[in-house]
Design an enzyme around this catalytic site. Structure first.
Site, PDB file in Angstrom:
ATOM      1  N   SER A  11      30.738  11.947  15.907  1.00  0.00           N
ATOM      2  CA  SER A  11      31.857  10.783  16.990  1.00  0.00           C
ATOM      3  C   SER A  11      31.935  12.146  17.049  1.00  0.00           C
ATOM      4  O   SER A  11      32.727  12.862  16.881  1.00  0.00           O
ATOM      5  CB  SER A  11      32.091  10.236  15.600  1.00  0.00           C
ATOM      6  OG  SER A  11      33.164  10.100  16.150  1.00  0.00           O
ATOM      7  N   HIS A  36      27.489   9.519  18.690  1.00  0.00           N
ATOM      8  CA  HIS A  36      28.356   8.707  18.722  1.00  0.00           C
ATOM      9  C   HIS A  36      29.269   8.534  19.519  1.00  0.00           C
ATOM     10  O   HIS A  36      30.057   9.730  19.163  1.00  0.00           O
ATOM     11  CB  HIS A  36      28.872   8.120  16.987  1.00  0.00           C
ATOM     12  CG  HIS A  36      29.532   6.725  16.543  1.00  0.00           C
ATOM     13  ND1 HIS A  36      28.834   5.472  16.528  1.00  0.00           N
ATOM     14  CD2 HIS A  36      30.846   6.671  16.950  1.00  0.00           C
ATOM     15  CE1 HIS A  36      29.877   4.832  16.419  1.00  0.00           C
ATOM     16  NE2 HIS A  36      31.122   5.484  16.079  1.00  0.00           N
ATOM     17  N   ASP A  38      32.504   6.410  20.540  1.00  0.00           N
ATOM     18  CA  ASP A  38      33.739   5.793  20.276  1.00  0.00           C
ATOM     19  C   ASP A  38      34.764   4.919  21.013  1.00  0.00           C
ATOM     20  O   ASP A  38      35.900   6.120  21.819  1.00  0.00           O
ATOM     21  CB  ASP A  38      35.342   6.093  18.651  1.00  0.00           C
ATOM     22  CG  ASP A  38      34.018   6.335  17.412  1.00  0.00           C
ATOM     23  OD1 ASP A  38      33.815   5.026  17.432  1.00  0.00           O
ATOM     24  OD2 ASP A  38      33.405   6.902  16.820  1.00  0.00           O
ATOM     25  N   MET A  40      37.709   3.386  22.651  1.00  0.00           N
ATOM     26  CA  MET A  40      39.273   2.198  22.261  1.00  0.00           C
ATOM     27  C   MET A  40      39.999   2.053  23.405  1.00  0.00           C
ATOM     28  O   MET A  40      40.537   3.230  23.659  1.00  0.00           O
ATOM     29  CB  MET A  40      39.731   3.108  21.319  1.00  0.00           C
ATOM     30  CG  MET A  40      38.800   3.731  20.030  1.00  0.00           C
ATOM     31  SD  MET A  40      39.893   4.500  19.231  1.00  0.00           S
ATOM     32  CE  MET A  40      39.066   5.394  17.984  1.00  0.00           C
ATOM     33  N   HIS A  69      30.058   2.718  20.481  1.00  0.00           N
ATOM     34  CA  HIS A  69      31.113   1.684  19.588  1.00  0.00           C
ATOM     35  C   HIS A  69      32.055   1.587  20.180  1.00  0.00           C
ATOM     36  O   HIS A  69      33.085   2.029  20.525  1.00  0.00           O
ATOM     37  CB  HIS A  69      31.546   2.146  18.146  1.00  0.00           C
ATOM     38  CG  HIS A  69      31.939   1.747  17.277  1.00  0.00           C
ATOM     39  ND1 HIS A  69      33.025   2.359  16.178  1.00  0.00           N
ATOM     40  CD2 HIS A  69      31.971   0.487  17.229  1.00  0.00           C
ATOM     41  CE1 HIS A  69      33.426   1.557  15.153  1.00  0.00           C
ATOM     42  NE2 HIS A  69      33.155   0.656  16.067  1.00  0.00           N
ATOM     43  N   MET A  71      35.432  -0.606  20.290  1.00  0.00           N
ATOM     44  CA  MET A  71      36.457  -0.758  19.778  1.00  0.00           C
ATOM     45  C   MET A  71      37.464  -1.503  20.917  1.00  0.00           C
ATOM     46  O   MET A  71      38.523  -0.759  21.156  1.00  0.00           O
ATOM     47  CB  MET A  71      37.371   0.166  19.410  1.00  0.00           C
ATOM     48  CG  MET A  71      36.512   0.408  17.576  1.00  0.00           C
ATOM     49  SD  MET A  71      36.540   1.544  16.972  1.00  0.00           S
ATOM     50  CE  MET A  71      35.929   3.398  18.223  1.00  0.00           C
ATOM     51  N   MET A 139      32.175  -0.523   9.126  1.00  0.00           N
ATOM     52  CA  MET A 139      33.380   0.589   9.033  1.00  0.00           C
ATOM     53  C   MET A 139      33.664   0.313   8.173  1.00  0.00           C
ATOM     54  O   MET A 139      34.146  -0.261   6.805  1.00  0.00           O
ATOM     55  CB  MET A 139      34.262  -0.077  10.129  1.00  0.00           C
ATOM     56  CG  MET A 139      34.346  -0.207  10.948  1.00  0.00           C
ATOM     57  SD  MET A 139      34.278   0.816  12.487  1.00  0.00           S
ATOM     58  CE  MET A 139      35.758   1.829  12.031  1.00  0.00           C
ATOM     59  N   ASP A 177      30.792   3.762   9.060  1.00  0.00           N
ATOM     60  CA  ASP A 177      31.394   4.650  10.261  1.00  0.00           C
ATOM     61  C   ASP A 177      33.005   4.851   9.578  1.00  0.00           C
ATOM     62  O   ASP A 177      33.395   3.625   9.527  1.00  0.00           O
ATOM     63  CB  ASP A 177      31.350   3.606  11.332  1.00  0.00           C
ATOM     64  CG  ASP A 177      32.098   4.523  12.451  1.00  0.00           C
ATOM     65  OD1 ASP A 177      32.594   5.831  11.995  1.00  0.00           O
ATOM     66  OD2 ASP A 177      32.389   4.227  13.792  1.00  0.00           O
TER      67      ASP A 177
HETATM   68  C1  DX5 Z   1      37.208   5.453  13.330  1.00  0.00           C
HETATM   69  C2  DX5 Z   1      35.612   5.829  14.436  1.00  0.00           C
HETATM   70  C3  DX5 Z   1      35.139   6.283  13.671  1.00  0.00           C
HETATM   71  C4  DX5 Z   1      35.758   7.843  13.586  1.00  0.00           C
HETATM   72  C5  DX5 Z   1      34.836   8.445  12.801  1.00  0.00           C
HETATM   73  O1  DX5 Z   1      37.889   4.646  14.260  1.00  0.00           O
HETATM   74  O2  DX5 Z   1      34.771   4.836  14.688  1.00  0.00           O
HETATM   75  O3  DX5 Z   1      33.942   7.009  14.687  1.00  0.00           O
HETATM   76  O4  DX5 Z   1      36.253   8.194  14.440  1.00  0.00           O
HETATM   77  O5  DX5 Z   1      35.685  10.104  12.547  1.00  0.00           O
HETATM   78  P1  DX5 Z   1      35.701  10.588  10.639  1.00  0.00           P
HETATM   79  O6  DX5 Z   1      34.462  11.071  10.350  1.00  0.00           O
HETATM   80  O7  DX5 Z   1      36.445  11.364  11.311  1.00  0.00           O
HETATM   81  O8  DX5 Z   1      36.114   9.573   9.858  1.00  0.00           O
HETATM   82 ZN    ZN Z   2      32.623   4.649  15.916  1.00  0.00          ZN
END
Ligand code: DX5
Ligand code: ZN
Length: 216
Positions: A11, A36, A38, A40, A69, A71, A139, A177
């Site tokens: 990620s 990956h 993320d 947000m 991903h 969020m 998750m 994840d």
């Molecule tokens: C959390 C994310 C994950 C996370 C993974 O909201 O979706 O992808 O950042 O990171 P680690 O491996 O540090 O938990």
């Molecule tokens: Zn993620």
């Protein structure tokens, strides 16, 4: 679809954003199967990370598939902004949108459609959408931040997902994840997951290639 093979998806949330291109190149050389991303929005989760321009910039530094991903609150409205340079896009079942319609739209845009669920959400929430997604994203931490501890009780969902896939003759990846390192990746693999998202473990490792090999 080959879901026997374990895929490692570092990620970029955990990378040095000021060196995004170099970081993505480093991970690619280290053996990342997917990258990956993320996304947000500060509404669906209590954090703001990055948007489509950032993901597009990352895409110019690798040939590996980008696994996005979302969020975010309105994934149906925003996924088209990512589809051109992404290979898979996951949306949350908890977000307010017409889930089936969004998944169909993601597939029509040429991407794998992923359905994600947060820790408090029971696996039954995704049952109505079986057959409409290509990735089940379980998750294993509460979404929003990297660096949290893996929640082993989420593996029951992985197991159920795998059972449903077998019973109904479906094809989808099962991705875990959050808090994934070599030990929790092994537990996840035993439960039935084949895609391992890893932020902290890969980025904080001295040698990313060795860590990715250990995750494999
Ligand atoms: C959390 C994310 C994950 C996370 C993974 O909201 O979706 O992808 O950042 O990171 P680690 O491996 O540090 O938990
Ligand atoms: Zn993620």
């Amino acid at each position: 679809m080959n879901f026997q093979k374990t895929l490692i998806a570092p990620s970029i949330l955990a990378c040095d954003f000021s060196r995004l291109g170099t970081e993505v190149e480093r991970l690619t050389a280290a053996g990342a199967d997917w990258i990956h991303c993320d996304v947000m929005d500060g509404h669906f989760v209590d954090n703001i990370s990055f948007g489509p321009a950032f993901v597009e910039a990352a895409s110019r530094h690798t040939k590996q598939p980008l696994d996005v991903h979302l969020m975010i609150e309105r994934p149906d409205h925003y996924f088209p902004r990512f589809s051109e340079f992404s290979s898979s896009i996951s949306v949350h079942v908890e977000a307010p949108h017409d889930v089936k319609k969004t998944l169909t739209g993601i597939r029509q845009a040429g991407c794998l459609a992923g359905l994600a669920l947060s820790p408090p959400t029971p696996i039954s929430a995704i049952e109505p959408f079986l057959g409409h997604f290509d990735i089940l994203l379980v998750m294993t931490v509460n979404p929003g931040f990297g660096g949290q501890a893996f929640m082993p009780e989420m593996l029951e969902k992985v197991q159920t997902g795998k059972e449903w896939r077998e019973e109904k003759g479906l094809e989808f990846h099962i991705e875990v994840d959050g808090g994934v390192g070599p030990a929790t990746a092994e537990l996840s693999r035993q439960a039935g997951a084949n895609v391992m998202v890893a932020g902290t473990s890969v980025f904080k490792a001295k040698n990313a290639a060795t860590e990715i090999a250990a995750l494999h």
